[in-house]
Design a protein around this motif. Structure first.
Motif, PDB file in Angstrom:
ATOM      1  N   GLN A  87     100.160  35.693  53.724  1.00  0.00           N
ATOM      2  CA  GLN A  87      99.501  35.298  54.964  1.00  0.00           C
ATOM      3  C   GLN A  87      99.909  36.227  56.112  1.00  0.00           C
ATOM      4  N   ARG A  88     101.218  36.533  56.223  1.00  0.00           N
ATOM      5  CA  ARG A  88     101.682  37.449  57.271  1.00  0.00           C
ATOM      6  C   ARG A  88     101.070  38.842  57.080  1.00  0.00           C
ATOM      7  N   ARG A  89     101.003  39.292  55.834  1.00  0.00           N
ATOM      8  CA  ARG A  89     100.418  40.603  55.542  1.00  0.00           C
ATOM      9  C   ARG A  89      98.936  40.625  55.954  1.00  0.00           C
ATOM     10  N   ALA A  90      98.221  39.538  55.652  1.00  0.00           N
ATOM     11  CA  ALA A  90      96.799  39.447  56.018  1.00  0.00           C
ATOM     12  C   ALA A  90      96.635  39.432  57.537  1.00  0.00           C
ATOM     13  N   GLU A  91      97.526  38.701  58.235  1.00  0.00           N
ATOM     14  CA  GLU A  91      97.456  38.673  59.700  1.00  0.00           C
ATOM     15  C   GLU A  91      97.687  40.065  60.285  1.00  0.00           C
ATOM     16  N   ARG A  92      98.676  40.793  59.747  1.00  0.00           N
ATOM     17  CA  ARG A  92      98.937  42.152  60.243  1.00  0.00           C
ATOM     18  C   ARG A  92      97.738  43.071  59.980  1.00  0.00           C
ATOM     19  N   SER A  94      94.666  42.126  59.732  1.00  0.00           N
ATOM     20  CA  SER A  94      93.603  41.712  60.656  1.00  0.00           C
ATOM     21  C   SER A  94      93.841  42.294  62.051  1.00  0.00           C
ATOM     22  N   MET A  95      95.090  42.277  62.522  1.00  0.00           N
ATOM     23  CA  MET A  95      95.408  42.845  63.836  1.00  0.00           C
ATOM     24  C   MET A  95      95.158  44.355  63.865  1.00  0.00           C
ATOM     25  N   ARG A  96      95.495  45.058  62.787  1.00  0.00           N
ATOM     26  CA  ARG A  96      95.244  46.506  62.718  1.00  0.00           C
ATOM     27  C   ARG A  96      93.734  46.789  62.777  1.00  0.00           C
ATOM     28  N   ARG A  98      91.441  44.883  64.148  1.00  0.00           N
ATOM     29  CA  ARG A  98      90.967  44.602  65.515  1.00  0.00           C
ATOM     30  C   ARG A  98      91.284  45.770  66.452  1.00  0.00           C
ATOM     31  N   ARG A  99      92.522  46.260  66.332  1.00  0.00           N
ATOM     32  CA  ARG A  99      92.920  47.390  67.192  1.00  0.00           C
ATOM     33  C   ARG A  99      92.053  48.607  66.893  1.00  0.00           C
ATOM     34  N   ALA A 100      91.823  48.872  65.603  1.00  0.00           N
ATOM     35  CA  ALA A 100      90.997  50.032  65.240  1.00  0.00           C
ATOM     36  C   ALA A 100      89.586  49.883  65.774  1.00  0.00           C
ATOM     37  N   LEU A 101      89.030  48.637  65.693  1.00  0.00           N
ATOM     38  CA  LEU A 101      87.694  48.389  66.219  1.00  0.00           C
ATOM     39  C   LEU A 101      87.656  48.554  67.730  1.00  0.00           C
ATOM     40  N   ALA A 102      88.702  48.044  68.408  1.00  0.00           N
ATOM     41  CA  ALA A 102      88.773  48.164  69.863  1.00  0.00           C
ATOM     42  C   ALA A 102      88.873  49.633  70.271  1.00  0.00           C
ATOM     43  N   MET A 103      89.685  50.407  69.554  1.00  0.00           N
ATOM     44  CA  MET A 103      89.827  51.826  69.861  1.00  0.00           C
ATOM     45  C   MET A 103      88.509  52.580  69.649  1.00  0.00           C
ATOM     46  N   ALA A 104      87.776  52.176  68.583  1.00  0.00           N
ATOM     47  CA  ALA A 104      86.493  52.833  68.309  1.00  0.00           C
ATOM     48  C   ALA A 104      85.464  52.505  69.375  1.00  0.00           C
ATOM     49  N   VAL A 105      85.461  51.280  69.889  1.00  0.00           N
ATOM     50  CA  VAL A 105      84.513  50.851  70.917  1.00  0.00           C
ATOM     51  C   VAL A 105      84.854  51.544  72.238  1.00  0.00           C
ATOM     52  N   MET A 106      86.155  51.692  72.554  1.00  0.00           N
ATOM     53  CA  MET A 106      86.589  52.306  73.817  1.00  0.00           C
ATOM     54  C   MET A 106      86.221  53.790  73.868  1.00  0.00           C
ATOM     55  N   HIS A 107      86.197  54.487  72.785  1.00  0.00           N
ATOM     56  CA  HIS A 107      85.917  55.924  72.829  1.00  0.00           C
ATOM     57  C   HIS A 107      84.487  56.151  72.736  1.00  0.00           C
TER      58      HIS A 107
END
Length: 107
Positions: A87-92, A94-96, A98-107
């Protein structure tokens, strides 16, 4: 002079041929424990022996029952720990993502 047998050196070892014991004058009459029948004692001794022979089996059965429960609890604890790890591995992950998606949207 002929000596009568004593407690240490009886005339005969057969109890039926020995003289009956005389009541002691120092003890009050009726203070002794009344005689009991040996048939009841033999029956209870036989049952006790049978029960005592079964005690190790019952102990072994109880011990194995306890060991099985202990192993089951151990397996459950291992499964729970691995589920929490996943579960912790899946949460991490998922967070990665989200960050990758956010970084892609920002650029």
């Amino acid at each position: 002079m002929k000596t009568v047998g004593t407690i240490d050196r009886p005339l005969t070892h057969d109890p039926k041929k020995q003289a009956p014991m005389k009541p002691s004058t120092s003890e009050p009459a009726g203070s002794a424990i009344p005689d009991f029948t040996t048939t009841g004692a033999n029956d209870s001794r036989q049952n006790r022996t049978r029960e005592m022979q079964l005690i190790p089996e019952a102990l072994a059965r109880a011990h194995m029952h306890e060991r099985l429960h202990e192993a089951e609890r151990e397996r459950l604890a291992v499964r729970l720990a691995s589920a929490r790890r996943m579960q912790r591995r899946a949460e991490r992950a998922s967070m990665r993502a989200r960050r990758a998606l956010a970084m892609a949207v920002m650029h």
